[in-house]
Scaffold this active site. Structure first.
Site, mmCIF file in Angstrom:
data_model
loop_
_atom_site.group_PDB
_atom_site.id
_atom_site.type_symbol
_atom_site.label_atom_id
_atom_site.label_comp_id
_atom_site.label_asym_id
_atom_site.label_seq_id
_atom_site.Cartn_x
_atom_site.Cartn_y
_atom_site.Cartn_z
ATOM 1 N N GLU A 118 0.934 -1.284 0.072
ATOM 2 C CA GLU A 118 0.168 0.106 -0.043
ATOM 3 C C GLU A 118 0.831 1.271 -0.064
ATOM 4 O O GLU A 118 0.454 2.337 -0.817
ATOM 5 C CB GLU A 118 -0.988 0.012 1.327
ATOM 6 C CG GLU A 118 -1.761 1.390 1.498
ATOM 7 C CD GLU A 118 -2.342 1.549 2.499
ATOM 8 O OE1 GLU A 118 -3.207 2.468 2.468
ATOM 9 O OE2 GLU A 118 -1.871 1.118 3.529
ATOM 10 N N ASP A 119 1.803 1.219 0.815
ATOM 11 C CA ASP A 119 2.578 2.504 1.123
ATOM 12 C C ASP A 119 3.894 2.646 0.090
ATOM 13 O O ASP A 119 4.601 3.462 0.232
ATOM 14 C CB ASP A 119 2.877 2.675 2.660
ATOM 15 C CG ASP A 119 1.659 2.777 3.465
ATOM 16 O OD1 ASP A 119 0.570 3.317 2.881
ATOM 17 O OD2 ASP A 119 1.617 2.287 4.565
#
Length: 775
Positions: A118-119
């Site tokens: 996600e990051d």
């Protein structure tokens, strides 16, 4: 996996064991920190993490953990948390929490990697290639939980929970990583903006702490509850904490004295027992004060003791020693060994008046039971099983996971997110009452559960068809509150096709409430579909055209409906005109125009003046056989009566179709019908279909002008009661010093019954005038 980028200001590297928990509670160091003042420990190194895993798993794959550590650290690179610390400190601390739970290498690696997709630019394909599809699946399941785009806070919370449970369905380790992620974010909540802090704390208290409890992870649950409590109610938290500290200071030696006396008593009987005393935690104290509406000084069971022995037989021997040494507090004994909780918790609970006349709570269990009580589903040592997946292992060994699977199955029921959230909260928060079926089947229910809840726990059809029950062999009301050990037999009847809607406010289990809602919605839809079918068939008779379901089936695309029932329900609800159905089946159909009919006889009823007669336009009346039969509000159609005056059998009646409400029945002389002169398509031909001596009553309204003197109201009420009328409502208006007007809403059997009551009222000296009122 909240999005907070907070600093791990309170990292704990010591194992998450019972001893550590006990020392933490006694000293309360984590609860007395001054925000922002604690010294931040350095980030854990690779060898520290591997050493933590090696303490419980000598065969750990060190190379895998090293690769995951380095890969995650490089992937997060220079990312910072809100505190300014490296973001990698968060996944590292999540992994550390999971080592305290003694989880397998794949789960530890997934914890290190859980934010990379996600990051960072990392992809699922890269994770699969470098670490294998098992870890890739775990990381992907955790990543999906974040990808939500929802409107309302409640819907977001509900969808978050649904997403979490669906991910757990594939692999329970997703839940363990998620709980550890939430615990670390709660430990580091101080750096999050205030508006986000409260939201995260509320969600923790509503969802994650109870979920940890239902998974049997009580140590984690207690810490989550206290951290959320401190954020949501800091004043109450500070007060309770100060009281606990003062109490601990006054009773500094009491806990150790009781521990020594208990240990000595057990040793004298040849039982090697570990006795562990502790003070209850702030949130637990606060909940008890709120639940019982008592002050802190009134709580007599703030101290609790755990007695851990070698086997089950010693548990009961220890219980006997305790009960023969100190007086037992009545009603405070529970045996969760013979009947375990749904989350696999097993222990004997008892309360005695112990040394120093102090009330002492005891939990007696084996060491294995203690492991499960603290670690829950994580206590099944997933890393040791080489014959199946973790999910398969838990399916065989864990009742807690079985509950979770049943909850996940509810996702297929089609309830909206808010209903699912409500159901799951009910399931998460309840304790247990154990009841039995006549065949001996054990069913666990929440406190205050009723036989209705029991019926739905057996099967949805049993609940829907329930008409009565027997508790311990005796007939009892369905609203009775069940107690531990009750034997419950549900009496059913196929004649009851749907449960009463009022049951929804009686039941306490989410399953029962959801089933009642579904059955109620289905029954209402069936009523509307029945009404729609009668309206459509009536129109075809008047138009002298043939109706058949087969012909309507072919016209469904033109009506933009998926089924015949959808069409009929839409007509019944007033969302579609019957003429639209006719045109879809017969394109040459032309709608009839409404024609006027004569008003009721000019003589009027019950003293109505000629001037009150009003002419109305209604559709041309068909033969009596085509009129819709009305049997009252208990029939198969959605029917209600005119709100101002009602209608009774014997009246000439008209039906007005109200969208979303069904048919409203008016007497033909009702003044309210003027409001519908411009919408003749809403007028329906209806007729009474009431048998002689019918037990059903119908609403009517009368106006009584009475003399204003003592006892007048009593005389009027007596007349109505003597003639078997039922008063629903009375409104009194003083028209002059000598006279009062009463508007009385009655229930009567028919027009003849109503006429008799009015006649008897007029015969009373205290009554100047009595007549029927139609709005």
């Amino acid at each position: 996996m909240a999005r907070s980028r907070t600093d791990p200001s309170r990292m704990q590297h010591e194992p998450f064991s019972a001893a550590v928990l006990t020392r933490a509670v006694k000293s309360q160091p984590e609860l007395t920190e001054i925000k922002g003042k604690s010294r931040k420990p350095p980030i854990m190194r690779q060898y520290d993490l591997i050493e933590r895993v090696r303490r419980y798993n000598r065969n750990t794959d060190e190379a895998l953990l090293n690769r995951a550590y380095v890969y995650a650290m490089k992937a997060h690179g220079s990312q910072k948390r809100a505190s300014g610390d490296p973001y990698f400190s968060h996944p590292l601390e999540v992994a550390a929490i999971l080592t305290d739970l003694k989880l397998d290498d794949a789960t530890i690696a997934a914890a290190l990697l859980h934010d990379t997709i996600e990051d960072t630019p990392v992809t699922r394909a890269e994770i699969d290639q470098l670490f294998g599809p098992d870890i890739g699946r775990l990381v992907d399941g955790l990543t999906k939980l974040k990808k939500l785009d929802l409107v309302s806070k409640q819907a977001a919370q509900a969808e978050n929970l649904r997403k979490l449970l669906l991910a757990i369905a594939d692999d329970v380790r997703v839940l363990l990583v998620k709980l550890a992620d939430r615990l670390h974010n709660m430990r580091t909540l101080d750096f999050v903006p205030p508006e986000a802090r409260r939201r995260i704390a509320e969600e923790t208290l509503d969802i994650y702490a109870p979920l940890a409890a239902r998974m049997g992870m009580h140590g984690m649950r207690e810490e989550l509850e206290d951290l959320a409590f401190r954020e949501l109610n800091p004043d109450a938290y500070s007060v309770v904490l100060a009281r606990l500290q003062a109490l601990a200071e006054r009773n500094r030696d009491l806990i150790s004295d009781i521990e020594q006396q208990l240990t000595s008593k057990f040793a004298d009987s040849g039982i090697q027992a570990e006795v562990d005393g502790r003070q209850k935690r702030p949130y637990s104290i606060w909940r008890k004060m709120e639940r019982k509406s008592v002050g802190f000084e009134q709580l007599s069971d703030i101290f609790g003791f755990r007695v851990m022995v070698g086997d089950v037989q010693e548990c009961y021997r220890a219980l006997g020693i305790v009960h023969t040494t100190w007086p037992v507090v009545p009603g405070r004994f529970k045996d969760y060994i013979s009947t375990a909780k749904q989350n696999d918790y097993r222990s004997i609970h008892t309360t005695v008046i112990g040394p120093g006349r102090q009330r002492v709570e005891l939990q007696i269990r084996t060491r294995q039971m203690h492991e499960i009580a603290e670690y829950g589903i994580a206590a099944h040592a997933l890393y040791k099983d080489a014959r199946g997946s973790p999910t398969e292992l838990l399916s065989r060994e864990s009742n807690a996971y079985a509950w979770l699977r049943r909850t996940i199955e509810l996702l297929a029921e089609g309830s909206n997110p808010e209903e699912f959230l409500e159901h799951t909260k009910l399931e998460l928060f309840h304790d247990q009452v154990f009841c039995f079926s006549p065949k001996g089947k054990l069913i666990a229910l929440p406190p205050k559960a009723t036989p209705i809840d029991f019926a739905y726990a057996v099967h949805t059809d049993v609940g829907n068809n329930a008409i009565g029950c027997k508790i311990n062999g005796k007939i009892a009301p369905l609203v009775s509150e069940l107690a531990n050990g009750d034997e419950v037999e549900i009496l059913t009847s196929r004649a009851q096709l749907a449960p009463p809607a009022a049951w929804e406010s009686i039941v306490v289990t989410g399953k029962a409430r959801a089933a009642i809602r579904r059955a109620t919605r289905a029954a209402v839809r069936k009523q509307y579909a029945g009404l729609g079918r009668r309206i459509v068939e009536r129109l075809f008779v008047r138009a002298k055209k043939e109706y058949s379901d087969e012909k309507l089936q072919g016209a469904l695309p033109r009506l933009a409906r998926a089924s015949i029932d959808d069409v009929m329900a839409a007509v019944g609800r007033g969302e579609m005109k019957a003429s639209d159905v006719a045109r879809a089946m017969y394109p040459d159909y032309k709608e009839e125009r409404a024609a006027p009919i004569p008003p009721p006889k000019e003589s009027g009823w019950f003293g109505l003046k000629k001037a009150k007669a009003v002419k109305f336009k209604v559709p041309a009346g068909p033969a009596e056989a085509t009129a819709i039969p009305i049997r009252g509000i208990t029939g198969e159609l959605p029917v209600r009566f005119a709100p101002e005056g009602g209608a009774v059998p014997g009246d000439r009646i008209v039906g007005i179709l109200t969208p979303g409400e069904g048919i409203t029945i008016y007497p033909i002389q009702s003044q309210a019908l003027k409001d519908f002169e411009d919408v003749p398509e809403r007028w329906l031909d209806v007729r009474w279909d009431i048998e002689d001596q019918s037990p059903y009553r119908f609403p009517a309204r009368i106006a009584v002008h009475s003399v204003n003197e003592p006892g007048t109201l009593a005389q009027i009420a007596q007349v109505i009661a003597e003639h078997d009328g039922n008063i629903d409502n009375i409104r009194m208006t003083r028209r002059s010093p000598d006279f009062t007007e009463l508007l009385i809403d009655l229930e009567v059997y028919d027009l003849k019954h109503l006429t008799a009551i009015i006649g008897q009222l007029r015969a009373k000296d205290v009554v100047a005038q009595a007549e029927r009122v139609n709005g």
